[in-house]
Structure formats: structure tokens, C-alpha cells
Design an enzyme around this catalytic site. Structure first.
Site, PDB file in Angstrom:
ATOM      1  N   MET A  45       0.658  -1.261   0.069  1.00  0.00           N
ATOM      2  CA  MET A  45       0.113  -0.027  -0.075  1.00  0.00           C
ATOM      3  C   MET A  45       0.717   1.239   0.039  1.00  0.00           C
ATOM      4  O   MET A  45       0.229   2.293   0.299  1.00  0.00           O
ATOM      5  CB  MET A  45      -0.806   0.058   1.030  1.00  0.00           C
ATOM      6  CG  MET A  45      -1.725  -1.067   1.259  1.00  0.00           C
ATOM      7  SD  MET A  45      -2.927  -1.241  -0.218  1.00  0.00           S
ATOM      8  CE  MET A  45      -3.469  -2.796  -0.189  1.00  0.00           C
ATOM      9  N   CYS A  46       2.309   0.980  -0.355  1.00  0.00           N
ATOM     10  CA  CYS A  46       3.045   2.414  -0.287  1.00  0.00           C
ATOM     11  C   CYS A  46       2.874   3.090  -1.548  1.00  0.00           C
ATOM     12  O   CYS A  46       2.716   2.437  -2.773  1.00  0.00           O
ATOM     13  CB  CYS A  46       4.368   2.062  -0.166  1.00  0.00           C
ATOM     14  SG  CYS A  46       5.008   1.809   1.393  1.00  0.00           S
ATOM     15  N   GLU A  83      10.495   4.285   3.161  1.00  0.00           N
ATOM     16  CA  GLU A  83      11.707   4.143   2.166  1.00  0.00           C
ATOM     17  C   GLU A  83      12.835   4.069   3.196  1.00  0.00           C
ATOM     18  O   GLU A  83      13.913   3.373   2.690  1.00  0.00           O
ATOM     19  CB  GLU A  83      11.790   5.298   1.271  1.00  0.00           C
ATOM     20  CG  GLU A  83      10.684   5.451   0.219  1.00  0.00           C
ATOM     21  CD  GLU A  83       9.354   5.648   0.512  1.00  0.00           C
ATOM     22  OE1 GLU A  83       8.292   5.152  -0.256  1.00  0.00           O
ATOM     23  OE2 GLU A  83       9.002   5.853   1.692  1.00  0.00           O
ATOM     24  N   ASP A 137      24.306 -11.007   2.027  1.00  0.00           N
ATOM     25  CA  ASP A 137      24.483 -11.680   0.733  1.00  0.00           C
ATOM     26  C   ASP A 137      26.127 -11.838   0.146  1.00  0.00           C
ATOM     27  O   ASP A 137      26.592 -12.811  -0.270  1.00  0.00           O
ATOM     28  CB  ASP A 137      23.740 -10.999  -0.413  1.00  0.00           C
ATOM     29  CG  ASP A 137      24.057 -11.514  -1.756  1.00  0.00           C
ATOM     30  OD1 ASP A 137      23.846 -12.949  -1.778  1.00  0.00           O
ATOM     31  OD2 ASP A 137      24.623 -11.047  -2.514  1.00  0.00           O
TER      32      ASP A 137
END
Length: 161
Positions: free
Chosen positions: A76-77, A115, A129
Site C-alpha cells: 500500500m505504499c 523508504e 549476501d
């Protein structure tokens, strides 16, 4: 703080909030998080001897890309113009961790907290990673909003940090 869930309509279904009538204001958010690891991994990141390359340089780009992709991964951003995104890293050798701090800024109709939080998350995942081949014990933790300013809901600053 409002007790109304703005992303739920009268029928209890998810919806995107209509911000078209809101004023454009300067909005800023700061988020932080940590990634803990083995001491040798932390040393190798600092020395730049991880085989995949400069871990923090890549994590900085990953964090910025994460911020820019927030509306694609958080349902919903709103897709908003990000006028600034800055990612910083702090080595904590005593606790064998890196603190990640992201600052995001916009001039718009809705906040930029998600964000900042996504930037921290993406930067931490990028570190994971790049180092997972030598350290599977890494833990990403404490991702949180530290501060936000601008908008109808007012300012927020986490106390006790």
C-alpha cells in the site's frame, strides 16, 4: 496517534490511502538497524578483503535501490519522489556488528518512513549476501524508525537510543 487503520476501508478490505488533497510538505525520515557477525567477518569488511568486493560500497547502493523500490514491495505504499537518500555505516567492534543508518527526504503528500526502513533492510541484506560464504551466523536485527518530520501526523523521535 490515531487508532484508525487508514489502509482498511469500511468493508475491512485493504486500500491505498487517497493523498491527492494533501499539501506537499518537506518530509524526512531516519531509520537504523544492525547486522551482527563473526569478528573475522567484521575485520575483513573493514579491511576490504571480502572476495565479492567492497561490501559497504555495494550495500550503500543496495540500500538506495531498496528505498527507490519501496512501493514495489510494500503493497500500500505510494510511489513517491525521493529527493535524497543517504546510507551510513558504523563499525562496532565490541559487539561485532555494523549499524546501518538511512536518511530519506522528499517534498510530497505522504511520508517517507517506509523508504528509510526499506533502505536499511536492503543494505543489511546486501551485507549478508556478500558475506554469507564465510559467515552463516550473521543476524539482522533492530530495524526501526528513529526519527521522522513533516506531514499531518507531526514529528516523531525515538527516545532512549
Amino acid at each position: 496517534m490515531s487508532e484508525v487503520f487508514t489502509h482498511i476501508n469500511e468493508e475491512g478490505r485493504a486500500r491505498m490511502v487517497d493523498v491527492s488533497e494533501k499539501d506537499n510538505t518537506i518530509r524526512q525520515a531516519i531509520a537504523s538497524g544492525k547486522i551482527s557477525m563473526e569478528k573475522d567477518t567484521l575485520e575483513r569488511i573493514k579491511e576490504g578483503t571480502i572476495s565479492k568486493g567492497d561490501v559497504l560500497a555495494v550495500a550503500q547502493v543496495g540500500g538506495i535501490m531498496g528505498a527507490k523500490s519501496t512501493s514495489q514491495i510494500i503493497p500500500m505504499c505510494h510511489n513517491i519522489l525521493i529527493s535524497n537518500c543517504d546510507i551510513n555505516f558504523k563499525f562496532d567492534f565490541e559487539n561485532s556488528e555494523i549499524e546501518i543508518v538511512a536518511m530519506t527526504k522528499t517534498v510530497g503528500k505522504t511520508g517517507i518512513e517506509m523508504e528509510a526502513l526499506t533502505a536499511v533492510s536492503a543494505a543489511a541484506l546486501t551485507i549478508y549476501d556478500m558475506c554469507k560464504a564465510i559467515d552463516r551466523e550473521m543476524v539482522i536485527s533492530d530495524i526501526m524508525l528513529v526519527k521522522k518530520s513533516g506531514g499531518k501526523s507531526g514529528d516523531f523521535e525515538r527516545v532512549g537510543l
